[in-house]
Design a protein around this motif. Structure first.
Motif, short mmCIF file in Angstrom:
data_model
loop_
_atom_site.label_atom_id
_atom_site.label_comp_id
_atom_site.label_asym_id
_atom_site.label_seq_id
_atom_site.Cartn_x
_atom_site.Cartn_y
_atom_site.Cartn_z
N ASP A 21 39.61 59.76 25.46
CA ASP A 21 38.68 59.59 24.35
C ASP A 21 37.86 60.84 24.06
O ASP A 21 37.54 61.12 22.90
CB ASP A 21 37.70 58.44 24.65
CG ASP A 21 38.39 57.09 24.78
OD1 ASP A 21 39.37 56.86 24.07
OD2 ASP A 21 37.92 56.27 25.60
N ASN A 79 34.54 55.57 22.74
CA ASN A 79 34.70 54.50 23.71
C ASN A 79 33.54 53.52 23.69
O ASN A 79 33.24 52.86 24.69
CB ASN A 79 34.86 55.09 25.12
CG ASN A 79 35.39 54.09 26.12
OD1 ASN A 79 36.17 53.20 25.79
ND2 ASN A 79 34.97 54.22 27.38
N HIS A 120 41.62 55.56 16.78
CA HIS A 120 42.08 54.27 17.28
C HIS A 120 43.32 53.77 16.53
O HIS A 120 44.14 53.05 17.11
CB HIS A 120 40.94 53.26 17.27
CG HIS A 120 39.98 53.47 18.38
ND1 HIS A 120 40.30 53.24 19.70
CD2 HIS A 120 38.71 53.98 18.39
CE1 HIS A 120 39.28 53.55 20.48
NE2 HIS A 120 38.30 54.00 19.70
N ALA A 141 43.28 54.92 30.38
CA ALA A 141 42.26 55.74 29.72
C ALA A 141 41.71 56.72 30.75
O ALA A 141 41.17 56.32 31.78
CB ALA A 141 41.15 54.86 29.17
N HIS A 143 39.31 59.73 32.09
CA HIS A 143 37.97 60.27 31.90
C HIS A 143 37.58 61.14 33.09
O HIS A 143 38.17 61.03 34.17
CB HIS A 143 36.93 59.14 31.79
CG HIS A 143 37.13 58.23 30.64
ND1 HIS A 143 36.55 58.44 29.42
CD2 HIS A 143 37.84 57.08 30.52
CE1 HIS A 143 36.88 57.46 28.59
NE2 HIS A 143 37.67 56.62 29.24
N THR A 198 37.78 51.13 24.53
CA THR A 198 39.15 51.55 24.22
C THR A 198 40.18 50.68 24.92
O THR A 198 41.14 50.21 24.29
CB THR A 198 39.35 53.04 24.59
OG1 THR A 198 38.48 53.84 23.77
CG2 THR A 198 40.78 53.47 24.37
#
Length: 247
Positions: A21, A79, A120, A141, A143, A198
């Motif tokens: 993201d 997110n 998205h 996802a 991060h 997300t």
């Protein structure tokens, strides 16, 4: 921005979609300047530090499709629900963000149309392609997070984030845990049990395996760090997917 979002390996064969993201390298002129001093750009507030080269390494190593959100989270956080006040933050560590504090509803809608919805939509299209090709696809996802937050040192080197089911989190942590030197967290340092935008938006209710993973950004500072984590995470993901899913 000449391309947004950035998509790597859209035809990748690995039965997983990796989404990132907040690589956060852009503040598009058409949505207005933030007005923050330059030093903020090198902080975890601005973006997920170190995660872009890791995502690119995983795309190459796994032949996995990857979606990169290239806009700073301080412009708009991809997110978070749009109704969340933190979707467009108005301050960072007590410092006002001038370009965000006086946004009109029209300017806010412009950011959403230019940044949030295209990202998205791209994730949804690519995820639909992956799910159509594979019987048991998985959604990750990716991060990074800061080691020290609000003056407290976090002990976790990495941790998963999930809400609906730990069906991906558990085997991923088990595989990563074979490296005895790592301290891992389950829904740490952030919990997804209250919802995580997300992952929930694209997978909730589908019965498909999905979670986020946070890696402490002090472990992603050098090319060697990136290579080590790419090898470690790729091996763990391949273990979770299994050879049957790659056939």
């Amino acid at each position: 921005m000449t391309e947004y979002p950035v998509i790597l390996n859209p035809e990748g064969r690995f039965p997983r979609l990796i989404v990132v993201d907040q690589i956060g390298i852009a503040t598009p002129d058409r949505v207005g300047a933030l007005g923050l001093e330059e030093h903020w750009h090198a902080t975890h507030h601005f973006c997920d530090l170190g995660v872009e080269p890791l995502a690119r390494a995983l795309a190459d190593r796994l032949d996995a499709p990857v979606v990169l959100g290239t806009v700073s989270r301080l412009v708009l956080d991809l997110n978070r629900w749009l109704e969340d006040p933190r979707s467009i933050a108005v301050q960072v560590e007590g410092t006002p963000i001038p370009g965000n504090r006086t946004l009109t509803p029209e300017a806010r809608a412009l950011r959403q149309e230019a940044i949030f919805w295209p990202y998205h939509e791209a994730v949804g299209v690519l995820w639909a392609r992956v799910t159509a090709r594979h019987a048991d696809p998985v959604f990750l996802a990716l991060h990074s997070c800061t080691r020290v937050f609000d003056g407290i040192r976090r002990p976790w080197d990495a941790g998963t984030i999930w809400n609906e089911t730990p069906a991906l989190s558990r085997p991923l942590l088990e595989a990563l845990g074979r490296d005895a030197g790592l301290r891992l967290g389950d829904n740490q340092p952030y919990s997804g049990r209250g919802g995580v935008y997300t992952v929930d938006r694209h997978t909730h209710g589908s019965g498909l395996r999905a979670c986020g993973i946070e890696i402490s950004n002090d472990l992603l500072e050098t090319p060697r760090d990136t290579a080590d984590w790419a090898a470690r995470l790729a091996a763990a993901l391949e273990t979770c997917v299994g050879e049957r899913e790659r056939a």
